[in-house]
Design an enzyme around this catalytic site. Structure first.
Site, PDB file in Angstrom:
ATOM      1  N   GLU A  42       0.859  -1.194   0.000  1.00 26.30           N
ATOM      2  CA  GLU A  42       0.000   0.000   0.000  1.00 26.30           C
ATOM      3  C   GLU A  42       0.894   1.242   0.000  1.00 26.30           C
ATOM      4  O   GLU A  42       1.737   1.405   0.900  1.00 26.30           O
ATOM      5  CB  GLU A  42      -0.925   0.040   1.226  1.00 26.30           C
ATOM      6  CG  GLU A  42      -1.897   1.227   1.117  1.00 26.30           C
ATOM      7  CD  GLU A  42      -2.647   1.551   2.412  1.00 26.30           C
ATOM      8  OE1 GLU A  42      -2.382   0.926   3.450  1.00 26.30           O
ATOM      9  OE2 GLU A  42      -3.474   2.480   2.361  1.00 26.30           O
ATOM     10  N   GLU A  67       4.829   5.069   3.526  1.00 26.55           N
ATOM     11  CA  GLU A  67       4.332   6.423   3.812  1.00 26.55           C
ATOM     12  C   GLU A  67       5.527   7.368   3.887  1.00 26.55           C
ATOM     13  O   GLU A  67       6.515   7.067   4.565  1.00 26.55           O
ATOM     14  CB  GLU A  67       3.544   6.420   5.134  1.00 26.55           C
ATOM     15  CG  GLU A  67       3.156   7.773   5.670  1.00 26.55           C
ATOM     16  CD  GLU A  67       2.322   8.620   4.703  1.00 26.55           C
ATOM     17  OE1 GLU A  67       1.282   8.154   4.222  1.00 26.55           O
ATOM     18  OE2 GLU A  67       2.752   9.755   4.413  1.00 26.55           O
ATOM     19  N   ASP A 118      -3.060  11.775  -2.613  1.00 27.90           N
ATOM     20  CA  ASP A 118      -3.186  13.245  -2.699  1.00 27.90           C
ATOM     21  C   ASP A 118      -3.520  13.647  -4.136  1.00 27.90           C
ATOM     22  O   ASP A 118      -2.861  13.191  -5.069  1.00 27.90           O
ATOM     23  CB  ASP A 118      -1.865  13.896  -2.278  1.00 27.90           C
ATOM     24  CG  ASP A 118      -1.538  13.598  -0.822  1.00 27.90           C
ATOM     25  OD1 ASP A 118      -2.461  13.645   0.002  1.00 27.90           O
ATOM     26  OD2 ASP A 118      -0.368  13.310  -0.511  1.00 27.90           O
ATOM     27  N   LYS A 122      -3.024  21.217  -9.013  1.00 29.47           N
ATOM     28  CA  LYS A 122      -2.363  22.115  -9.977  1.00 29.47           C
ATOM     29  C   LYS A 122      -1.599  21.301 -11.021  1.00 29.47           C
ATOM     30  O   LYS A 122      -0.894  20.360 -10.678  1.00 29.47           O
ATOM     31  CB  LYS A 122      -1.390  23.047  -9.243  1.00 29.47           C
ATOM     32  CG  LYS A 122      -2.107  24.030  -8.347  1.00 29.47           C
ATOM     33  CD  LYS A 122      -1.236  25.213  -7.987  1.00 29.47           C
ATOM     34  CE  LYS A 122      -2.064  26.189  -7.180  1.00 29.47           C
ATOM     35  NZ  LYS A 122      -1.521  26.481  -5.872  1.00 29.47           N
ATOM     36  N   ASP A 154     -11.895   9.799  -3.825  1.00 28.26           N
ATOM     37  CA  ASP A 154     -13.127  10.601  -3.811  1.00 28.26           C
ATOM     38  C   ASP A 154     -13.045  11.658  -4.908  1.00 28.26           C
ATOM     39  O   ASP A 154     -14.011  12.367  -5.148  1.00 28.26           O
ATOM     40  CB  ASP A 154     -13.230  11.355  -2.482  1.00 28.26           C
ATOM     41  CG  ASP A 154     -12.066  12.310  -2.339  1.00 28.26           C
ATOM     42  OD1 ASP A 154     -10.905  11.824  -2.353  1.00 28.26           O
ATOM     43  OD2 ASP A 154     -12.275  13.533  -2.287  1.00 28.26           O
ATOM     44  N   THR A 191     -10.940   3.042   4.513  1.00 26.90           N
ATOM     45  CA  THR A 191      -9.786   3.788   5.057  1.00 26.90           C
ATOM     46  C   THR A 191     -10.273   5.009   5.860  1.00 26.90           C
ATOM     47  O   THR A 191     -11.455   5.371   5.811  1.00 26.90           O
ATOM     48  CB  THR A 191      -8.852   4.283   3.926  1.00 26.90           C
ATOM     49  OG1 THR A 191      -9.413   5.457   3.336  1.00 26.90           O
ATOM     50  CG2 THR A 191      -8.629   3.231   2.852  1.00 26.90           C
ATOM     51  N   GLU A 192      -9.316   5.670   6.553  1.00 28.64           N
ATOM     52  CA  GLU A 192      -9.685   6.870   7.333  1.00 28.64           C
ATOM     53  C   GLU A 192     -10.340   7.927   6.443  1.00 28.64           C
ATOM     54  O   GLU A 192     -11.386   8.481   6.777  1.00 28.64           O
ATOM     55  CB  GLU A 192      -8.454   7.513   8.001  1.00 28.64           C
ATOM     56  CG  GLU A 192      -7.793   6.684   9.076  1.00 28.64           C
ATOM     57  CD  GLU A 192      -6.510   6.042   8.583  1.00 28.64           C
ATOM     58  OE1 GLU A 192      -5.640   5.800   9.396  1.00 28.64           O
ATOM     59  OE2 GLU A 192      -6.388   5.757   7.385  1.00 28.64           O
ATOM     60  N   TYR A 193      -9.692   8.215   5.327  1.00 30.07           N
ATOM     61  CA  TYR A 193     -10.232   9.237   4.424  1.00 30.07           C
ATOM     62  C   TYR A 193     -11.578   8.807   3.850  1.00 30.07           C
ATOM     63  O   TYR A 193     -12.496   9.604   3.718  1.00 30.07           O
ATOM     64  CB  TYR A 193      -9.234   9.522   3.290  1.00 30.07           C
ATOM     65  CG  TYR A 193      -8.291  10.643   3.620  1.00 30.07           C
ATOM     66  CD1 TYR A 193      -7.337  10.493   4.628  1.00 30.07           C
ATOM     67  CD2 TYR A 193      -8.346  11.864   2.961  1.00 30.07           C
ATOM     68  CE1 TYR A 193      -6.469  11.520   4.954  1.00 30.07           C
ATOM     69  CE2 TYR A 193      -7.485  12.897   3.280  1.00 30.07           C
ATOM     70  CZ  TYR A 193      -6.547  12.724   4.271  1.00 30.07           C
ATOM     71  OH  TYR A 193      -5.693  13.744   4.596  1.00 30.07           O
ATOM     72  N   GLU A 194     -11.666   7.542   3.537  1.00 27.83           N
ATOM     73  CA  GLU A 194     -12.901   7.019   2.951  1.00 27.83           C
ATOM     74  C   GLU A 194     -14.081   7.224   3.904  1.00 27.83           C
ATOM     75  O   GLU A 194     -15.162   7.631   3.477  1.00 27.83           O
ATOM     76  CB  GLU A 194     -12.687   5.528   2.658  1.00 27.83           C
ATOM     77  CG  GLU A 194     -13.722   4.912   1.751  1.00 27.83           C
ATOM     78  CD  GLU A 194     -13.268   3.539   1.253  1.00 27.83           C
ATOM     79  OE1 GLU A 194     -12.185   3.064   1.667  1.00 27.83           O
ATOM     80  OE2 GLU A 194     -14.002   2.960   0.464  1.00 27.83           O
TER      81      GLU A 194
HETATM   82  N1  SAM Z   1      -4.497   6.090   2.412  1.00 30.50           N
HETATM   83  C1  SAM Z   1      -4.915   6.851   3.572  1.00 30.50           C
HETATM   84  C2  SAM Z   1      -6.406   6.909   3.647  1.00 30.50           C
HETATM   85  O1  SAM Z   1      -7.075   6.559   2.666  1.00 30.50           O
HETATM   86  O2  SAM Z   1      -6.937   7.294   4.677  1.00 30.50           O
HETATM   87  C3  SAM Z   1      -4.272   8.262   3.573  1.00 30.50           C
HETATM   88  C4  SAM Z   1      -4.690   9.183   2.469  1.00 30.50           C
HETATM   89  S1  SAM Z   1      -3.767  10.694   2.470  1.00 30.50           S
HETATM   90  C5  SAM Z   1      -4.760  11.765   1.539  1.00 30.50           C
HETATM   91  C6  SAM Z   1      -2.466  10.329   1.302  1.00 30.50           C
HETATM   92  C7  SAM Z   1      -1.169   9.842   1.966  1.00 30.50           C
HETATM   93  O3  SAM Z   1      -0.237   9.480   0.956  1.00 30.50           O
HETATM   94  C8  SAM Z   1      -0.492  10.926   2.811  1.00 30.50           C
HETATM   95  O4  SAM Z   1      -0.256  10.439   4.107  1.00 30.50           O
HETATM   96  C9  SAM Z   1       0.799  11.220   2.065  1.00 30.50           C
HETATM   97  O5  SAM Z   1       1.866  11.590   2.921  1.00 30.50           O
HETATM   98  C10 SAM Z   1       1.058   9.895   1.355  1.00 30.50           C
HETATM   99  N2  SAM Z   1       1.892  10.040   0.154  1.00 30.50           N
HETATM  100  C11 SAM Z   1       1.710  10.932  -0.847  1.00 30.50           C
HETATM  101  N3  SAM Z   1       2.681  10.819  -1.764  1.00 30.50           N
HETATM  102  C12 SAM Z   1       3.512   9.811  -1.335  1.00 30.50           C
HETATM  103  C13 SAM Z   1       4.705   9.248  -1.830  1.00 30.50           C
HETATM  104  N4  SAM Z   1       5.269   9.697  -2.949  1.00 30.50           N
HETATM  105  N5  SAM Z   1       5.287   8.244  -1.131  1.00 30.50           N
HETATM  106  C14 SAM Z   1       4.730   7.792   0.011  1.00 30.50           C
HETATM  107  N6  SAM Z   1       3.608   8.324   0.562  1.00 30.50           N
HETATM  108  C15 SAM Z   1       2.990   9.309  -0.107  1.00 30.50           C
END
Ligand code: SAM
Length: 213
Positions: A42, A67, A118, A122, A154, A191-194
Site C-alpha cells: 500500500e 508512507e 493526494d 495544480k 473521492d 480507510t480513514e479518508y474514505e
Molecule cells: N491512504 C490513507 C487513507 O485513505 O486514509 C491516507 C490518504 S492521504 C490523503 C495520502 C497519503 O499518501 C499521505 O499520508 C501522504 O503523505 C502519502 N503520500 C503521498 N505521496 C507519497 C509518496 N510519494 N510516497 C509515500 N507516501 C505518499
C-alpha cells in the site's frame, strides 16, 4: 495529509522493528521474510488503518505499508505496536515511493493499493500524483505479470487523470466503479479518508488495472 510534526516520530521509527530501514536490501526477499505467497503493497498508508486491518483480514498474505510523512508513518506504526497480536505478515517503509522500483525485485509484488492519494490539483504538480506515468512505469516493473493495482479515491479529476494515465501506459481496466460503496464490500477495508467522504455522502471511485488481460 497535513499534520503537525511529531517530535518523537523519527526516533520512534528508527527503533521500531516493523520499519525496514534499508528496503533495497530486501528486494527479492520480501515473500520469504513475510512467509507468504501473495505480496501486497500500500503506497500512502496515512495513519495505517487499511494496512493493519487488511493484514489482519488476510493474515496468510504479506502486507507492506509505505508512507513518506514521518509523523503520519509514526502514528501508523504506533497503532501496529499497540495491537494485541501484531501480525508477522507486515512490514513498513517510511520513505517517498519515488524510489519504489529499487525496493522490490522485478515481478515481486502481486497487488498494489492506492487509497485516496493526494490529488495535487495544480497541473505543474501532476507529476507528484501516485498515478502519474513515472510511478506507473515503476509499478509495471515490480508487479508480476498477473499483478494488479487497486485504486480508490473521492476525487473525480484524479480518477479521470488516472484512467487516462493507465490507458496510455497500455494497462487493462479490469474493474471500475463510480460508487463503490453503493454495495457492501466486506472484502475491502474502509480507510480513514474514505470514512470521512462516506459520512459526507460522497461517492467513492474505484478502479482495478492489470498489466495484461
Ligand atoms: N491512504 C490513507 C487513507 O485513505 O486514509 C491516507 C490518504 S492521504 C490523503 C495520502 C497519503 O499518501 C499521505 O499520508 C501522504 O503523505 C502519502 N503520500 C503521498 N505521496 C507519497 C509518496 N510519494 N510516497 C509515500 N507516501 C505518499
Amino acid at each position: 495529509m497535513r499534520m503537525r510534526k511529531l517530535p518523537w516520530a523519527e526516533e520512534f521509527l528508527a527503533e521500531a522493528e516493523v520499519v525496514v530501514k534499508k528496503p533495497q536490501d530486501n528486494a527479492g526477499k520480501w515473500k520469504q521474510l513475510l512467509a507468504c505467497e501473495t505480496l501486497h503493497v500500500e503506497v500512502g498508508t496515512g495513519k495505517g488503518d487499511y494496512w493493519i486491518q487488511m493484514a489482519q483480514q488476510y493474515a496468510d498474505e504479506g502486507w507492506i505499508g509505505i508512507e513518506k510523512n514521518s509523523s503520519v508513518a509514526a502514528l501508523a506504526v504506533r497503532k501496529y505496536t499497540k495491537l494485541e497480536n501484531p501480525g508477522k505478515n507486515m512490514l513498513y517503509i517510511q520513505n517517498d515511493a519515488e524510489s519504489i522500483q529499487s525496493w522490490f525485485a522485478e515481478g515481486e509484488v502481486d497487488v498494489l493499493h492506492l487509497n485516496f492519494s493526494d490529488p495535487w490539483p495544480k497541473k505543474r504538480a501532476h507529476k507528484k500524483r501516485l498515478s502519474n506515468r513515472k510511478f506507473i512505469e515503476q509499478y509495471a516493473h515490480i508487479l508480476n505479470e498477473n499483478g494488479e493495482i487497486q485504486m480508490k479515491t473521492d476525487n473525480s479529476s484524479l480518477f479521470e487523470y488516472s484512467l487516462l494515465e493507465f490507458q496510455n501506459a497500455g494497462w487493462f481496466l479490469w474493474d471500475v466503479s463510480v460508487d463503490f460503496r453503493r454495495c457492501e464490500h466486506a472484502e475491502d477495508v474502509i480507510t480513514e479518508y474514505e470514512h470521512r467522504f462516506m459520512e459526507k455522502g460522497q461517492p467513492i471511485y474505484r478502479a482495478v488495472w492489470k498489466k495484461k488481460m
